[in-house]
Design an enzyme around this catalytic site. Structure first.
Site, PDB file in Angstrom:
ATOM      1  N   PRO A 120       0.709  -1.332   0.039  1.00  0.00           N
ATOM      2  CA  PRO A 120       0.021  -0.041   0.143  1.00  0.00           C
ATOM      3  C   PRO A 120       0.906   1.033   0.026  1.00  0.00           C
ATOM      4  O   PRO A 120       0.360   2.225  -0.457  1.00  0.00           O
ATOM      5  CB  PRO A 120      -0.785   0.092   1.247  1.00  0.00           C
ATOM      6  N   GLU A 156       2.109  -7.433   8.387  1.00  0.00           N
ATOM      7  CA  GLU A 156       2.360  -5.987   8.448  1.00  0.00           C
ATOM      8  C   GLU A 156       3.452  -5.736   7.543  1.00  0.00           C
ATOM      9  O   GLU A 156       4.024  -4.672   7.294  1.00  0.00           O
ATOM     10  CB  GLU A 156       3.100  -5.512   9.759  1.00  0.00           C
ATOM     11  N   ARG A 210      -1.132  -9.252 -20.923  1.00  0.00           N
ATOM     12  CA  ARG A 210      -2.131  -8.879 -21.748  1.00  0.00           C
ATOM     13  C   ARG A 210      -1.235  -7.699 -22.916  1.00  0.00           C
ATOM     14  O   ARG A 210      -1.533  -7.575 -24.079  1.00  0.00           O
ATOM     15  CB  ARG A 210      -3.438  -8.178 -21.652  1.00  0.00           C
ATOM     16  N   ASP A 222      -7.109   0.966 -25.152  1.00  0.00           N
ATOM     17  CA  ASP A 222      -7.511   1.043 -23.587  1.00  0.00           C
ATOM     18  C   ASP A 222      -7.542   2.289 -23.000  1.00  0.00           C
ATOM     19  O   ASP A 222      -6.839   3.410 -23.441  1.00  0.00           O
ATOM     20  CB  ASP A 222      -6.480   0.158 -23.043  1.00  0.00           C
TER      21      ASP A 222
END
Length: 273
Positions: free
Chosen positions: A92, A119, A161, A176
């Site tokens: 994160p 953690e 992809r 895209d």
């Protein structure tokens, strides 16, 4: 491309056997190796974590299992003739994972993933391998998951992809949302297929017109509408030069105005609406 993933939940990576990623593996475009971190533990409980120095809640993943697992994964890869690995650390606290970064990673021949739990991993592990290869610490969004395996699946699919031969139409990814090199990074507009009517709902007449210029314009206008509604920040970040005359007309209809700094902005009341 070779992918190595070290995890305490190898079964979480089963989706790598299906869809486009599975097809890429079957064709040989993607060589995937999933390693169980607990194979490099030596106590009867297969312990991979311990309490954090300095106190605090949660547990931290230990250096020894990660070091040995990564050393083995790298040794196996080098023995198989691979070179130039890069370490991808889902976290994160990493840089946002974007289409631009997906393109960058797709150009590397070998990615090694370290999805953590608890953690996170003792920082010394990342610092150690940063002396041997490039390290990409990436976040797939502003939220916290129970572990990094889901992020591995997201990054792998976005990268796979883009590999040659994976998509049936090699040009598909160029249109895209967020595709680098576009006039402006807009969200894609709505798409339709047969039948022409479903539950009393038709499709826009322009898509049946056969007029390629009008269809392209309609799609561009719809992209501007959707981006305005869902991701206005993308338009705010674009230089005004990214938009042609017709774009500017649609942006004006949608409440955007050019500013002296060569970008577009919307009045407060337009944003609230």
């Amino acid at each position: 491309m070779r992918l190595d993933v070290v995890t305490i939940f190898p079964e979480y990576l089963e989706p790598l056997n299906v869809s486009l990623v599975g097809k890429a593996r079957a064709r040989g475009s993607l060589d995937v190796h999933v390693h169980d971190l607990r194979e490099w533990t030596y106590d009867r409980h297969n312990t991979v974590d311990d309490t954090p120095y300095g106190g605090g809640p949660g547990m931290v993943m230990k250096t020894e299992p990660w070091g040995e697992a990564l050393d083995q994964a790298l040794a196996d890869g080098y023995e198989a003739g691979r070179s130039a690995p890069a370490l991808v650390v889902p976290t994160p606290s990493g840089r946002p994972f974007t289409q631009e970064l997906a393109v960058e990673l797709s150009e590397r021949p070998w990615l090694v993933f370290t999805p953590a739990r608890y953690e996170g991993i003792d920082r010394r592990v990342i610092d150690e391998y940063a002396t041997r290869m490039p390290v990409y610490e990436v976040s797939i969004g502003d939220y916290v998951l129970a572990g990094g395996e889901a992020a591995v699946l997201v990054v792998t699919e976005a990268v796979a992809r883009l590999l040659p031969g994976v998509l049936g139409n090699a040009e598909s990814h160029r249109d895209d949302s967020f595709a680098p090199g576009a006039m402006a990074n807009l969200l894609e507009g709505p798409v339709y297929t047969k039948p022409p009517e479903w539950r009393g709902r038709g499709i826009p007449d322009v898509l049946l017109s056969g007029h390629h210029g009008k269809i392209a314009r309609w799609r561009r206008d719809e992209a501007l509408r959707r981006t305005t509604a869902n991701r206005p920040d993308l338009i705010e970040r674009c230089e005004a030069s990214a938009f042609d005359k017709k774009d500017r007309e649609m942006l004006s209809i949608l409440g955007w105005e050019p500013e002296p700094g060569a970008r577009f902005w919307r009045k407060a009341q337009d944003v609230e609406e």
